[in-house]
Design a protein around this motif. Structure first.
Motif, PDB file in Angstrom:
ATOM      1  N   UNK A  53       0.832  -1.209   0.000  1.00 33.30           N
ATOM      2  CA  UNK A  53       0.000   0.000   0.000  1.00 33.30           C
ATOM      3  C   UNK A  53       0.864   1.254   0.000  1.00 33.30           C
ATOM      4  N   UNK A  54       1.954   1.224   0.726  1.00 32.96           N
ATOM      5  CA  UNK A  54       2.877   2.372   0.712  1.00 32.96           C
ATOM      6  C   UNK A  54       3.502   2.549  -0.668  1.00 32.96           C
ATOM      7  N   UNK A  55       3.688   1.448  -1.387  1.00 32.06           N
ATOM      8  CA  UNK A  55       4.310   1.489  -2.709  1.00 32.06           C
ATOM      9  C   UNK A  55       3.416   2.120  -3.770  1.00 32.06           C
ATOM     10  N   UNK A  56       2.144   2.306  -3.449  1.00 26.24           N
ATOM     11  CA  UNK A  56       1.242   2.987  -4.386  1.00 26.24           C
ATOM     12  C   UNK A  56       0.694   4.290  -3.795  1.00 26.24           C
ATOM     13  N   UNK A  57       1.224   4.699  -2.642  1.00 25.29           N
ATOM     14  CA  UNK A  57       0.748   5.932  -2.003  1.00 25.29           C
ATOM     15  C   UNK A  57       1.932   6.832  -1.626  1.00 25.29           C
ATOM     16  N   UNK A  91     -14.598  -0.968  -0.755  1.00 19.34           N
ATOM     17  CA  UNK A  91     -15.623  -1.801  -0.116  1.00 19.34           C
ATOM     18  C   UNK A  91     -15.010  -2.753   0.899  1.00 19.34           C
ATOM     19  N   UNK A  92     -13.726  -2.951   0.855  1.00 21.28           N
ATOM     20  CA  UNK A  92     -13.003  -3.843   1.757  1.00 21.28           C
ATOM     21  C   UNK A  92     -11.515  -3.584   1.599  1.00 21.28           C
ATOM     22  N   UNK A  93     -10.708  -4.579   1.884  1.00 23.91           N
ATOM     23  CA  UNK A  93      -9.261  -4.473   1.750  1.00 23.91           C
ATOM     24  C   UNK A  93      -8.912  -4.147   0.294  1.00 23.91           C
ATOM     25  N   UNK A  94      -8.217  -3.050   0.032  1.00 19.37           N
ATOM     26  CA  UNK A  94      -7.877  -2.706  -1.351  1.00 19.37           C
ATOM     27  C   UNK A  94      -7.077  -3.795  -2.066  1.00 19.37           C
ATOM     28  N   UNK A  95      -6.361  -4.609  -1.306  1.00 19.73           N
ATOM     29  CA  UNK A  95      -5.552  -5.659  -1.913  1.00 19.73           C
ATOM     30  C   UNK A  95      -6.329  -6.960  -2.144  1.00 19.73           C
ATOM     31  N   UNK A  96      -7.606  -6.960  -1.805  1.00 23.73           N
ATOM     32  CA  UNK A  96      -8.468  -8.117  -2.066  1.00 23.73           C
ATOM     33  C   UNK A  96      -9.139  -7.895  -3.411  1.00 23.73           C
ATOM     34  N   UNK A  97      -8.931  -8.799  -4.336  1.00 22.26           N
ATOM     35  CA  UNK A  97      -9.467  -8.640  -5.685  1.00 22.26           C
ATOM     36  C   UNK A  97     -10.992  -8.525  -5.699  1.00 22.26           C
ATOM     37  N   UNK A  98     -11.652  -8.959  -4.645  1.00 20.74           N
ATOM     38  CA  UNK A  98     -13.109  -8.855  -4.568  1.00 20.74           C
ATOM     39  C   UNK A  98     -13.573  -7.468  -4.100  1.00 20.74           C
ATOM     40  N   UNK A  99     -12.669  -6.657  -3.591  1.00 19.46           N
ATOM     41  CA  UNK A  99     -13.025  -5.301  -3.176  1.00 19.46           C
ATOM     42  C   UNK A  99     -13.112  -4.399  -4.397  1.00 19.46           C
ATOM     43  N   UNK A 100     -13.908  -3.379  -4.261  1.00 21.77           N
ATOM     44  CA  UNK A 100     -14.013  -2.427  -5.364  1.00 21.77           C
ATOM     45  C   UNK A 100     -13.896  -1.006  -4.819  1.00 21.77           C
TER      46      UNK A 100
END
Length: 113
Positions: A46-50, A78-87
């Motif tokens: 997350x730090x690597x994209x922020x 909608x959830x963890x940004x690193x979870x592919x199911x989140x949007x």
């Protein structure tokens, strides 16, 4: 895909991007997710994209993290940004909503800029 984790483990500050237009920039979070899948720590991803890219290019005083006085560009997930199911449900630029996901229509809606 394992190189970001290897570099971070060696103490290198990393930033992740895409090679847009080959991999569109809206898939950026998925690039971070793939790096986590191959060993990168999720917090570092997350730090690597922020904050890390902002620090590397010398503008962390304005962008890259949330703090008083910084530009307020924010994405609500909608959830963890690193979870592919989140949007991404909402996105704000300078405190103004520029995107929202419409669950009834099952599509993203962009504000007129």
């Amino acid at each position: 895909m394992a190189n970001p984790g290897r570099l971070a483990a060696a103490g290198v500050k990393i930033a992740i991007t895409t090679d847009h237009p080959v991999v569109p920039i809206h898939f950026l979070i998925h690039q971070a997710t793939l790096a986590v899948k191959e060993g990168l720590d999720p917090v570092t991803a997350l730090r690597a994209v922020t904050i890390h890219p902002a620090q590397i290019i010398g503008c962390a005083d304005r962008i890259g993290s949330l703090a008083a006085g910084k530009d307020a560009d924010v994405v609500i997930w909608s959830g963890d940004p690193l979870d592919v199911m989140s949007r991404a449900e909402r996105a704000y630029l300078d405190g103004r909503e520029i995107y929202r996901y419409d669950y009834d229509r099952r599509e993203g809606v962009f504000a007129d800029l």
